[in-house]
Scaffold this active site. Structure first.
Site, PDB file in Angstrom:
ATOM      1  N   CYS A 171       0.843  -1.213   0.000  1.00  0.00           N
ATOM      2  CA  CYS A 171       0.000   0.000   0.000  1.00  0.00           C
ATOM      3  C   CYS A 171       0.871   1.253   0.000  1.00  0.00           C
ATOM      4  CB  CYS A 171      -0.931  -0.009   1.203  1.00  0.00           C
ATOM      5  SG  CYS A 171      -2.078  -1.394   1.214  1.00  0.00           S
ATOM      6  N   ASP A 172       1.937   1.236   0.761  1.00  0.00           N
ATOM      7  CA  ASP A 172       2.905   2.323   0.800  1.00  0.00           C
ATOM      8  C   ASP A 172       3.469   2.546  -0.606  1.00  0.00           C
ATOM      9  OD1 ASP A 172       5.902   3.096   0.889  1.00  0.00           O
ATOM     10  OD2 ASP A 172       5.272   3.628   2.912  1.00  0.00           O
TER      11      ASP A 172
END
Length: 165
Positions: free
Chosen positions: A59-60
């Protein structure tokens, strides 16, 4: 309905699958300042990056990648939507210099998750997906990532956003 797994285990998605050619459903989510935001507030093209949680590796990376791409896309609003609290999203963006993406929280009502068919019933998280919506609010790209811990097809989403201009 889209079929996905989370860590190779099947999960149930709540809501209706959104497909290319559909009118994008409107939704209400929370911005980092706790104000309500809806799809209809954004003019032009919208690239909607959906992630389970901003504090995880994929997600980062997904949010960083679309942040970089957003700086080079004209008339494209890049929205990252997750179930993270707005406070956590604001902290993460500030710590990571993210300025070209609007991070939005679906935590309060799960309205976006149900409207786009990405709400994971078993976890109350959002499944990884990417949607591109043109200026007439028609869906021109829809990807439900089959394994939620995998990356989306960045190039396909970026190409769809460019083509929608």
């Amino acid at each position: 309905m889209a079929s996905i797994t989370f860590k190779n285990n099947p999960v149930t998605l709540v809501g209706d699958e959104v497909k290319v050619g559909d009118k994008a459903p409107n939704f209400t989510v929370l911005a980092n300042d706790l104000s309500e935001v809806s799809l209809e507030q954004y003019d032009g093209i919208k690239l909607i990056s959906v992630i389970p949680s901003i504090d995880t590796g994929v997600c980062d990376a997904q949010t960083r990648r679309f942040n970089e791409e957003a700086a080079q896309l004209d008339n494209v609003n890049v929205l990252t939507i997750s179930m993270d609290l707005p406070f956590a999203q604001r902290r993460w963006c500030g710590s990571n210099g993210i300025e070209n993406v609007d991070t939005l929280s679906d935590h309060r009502d799960a309205y976006f998750g149900e409207a786009f068919g990405v709400l994971i019933k078993e976890m109350r998280l959002l499944a990884r997906a990417v949607f591109v919506v043109n200026s007439q609010n028609e869906v021109v790209h829809a990807e439900y990532v089959s394994e939620a811990t995998n990356h989306p097809d960045y190039e396909a989403a970026i190409s769809a956003a460019k083509d929608a201009q």
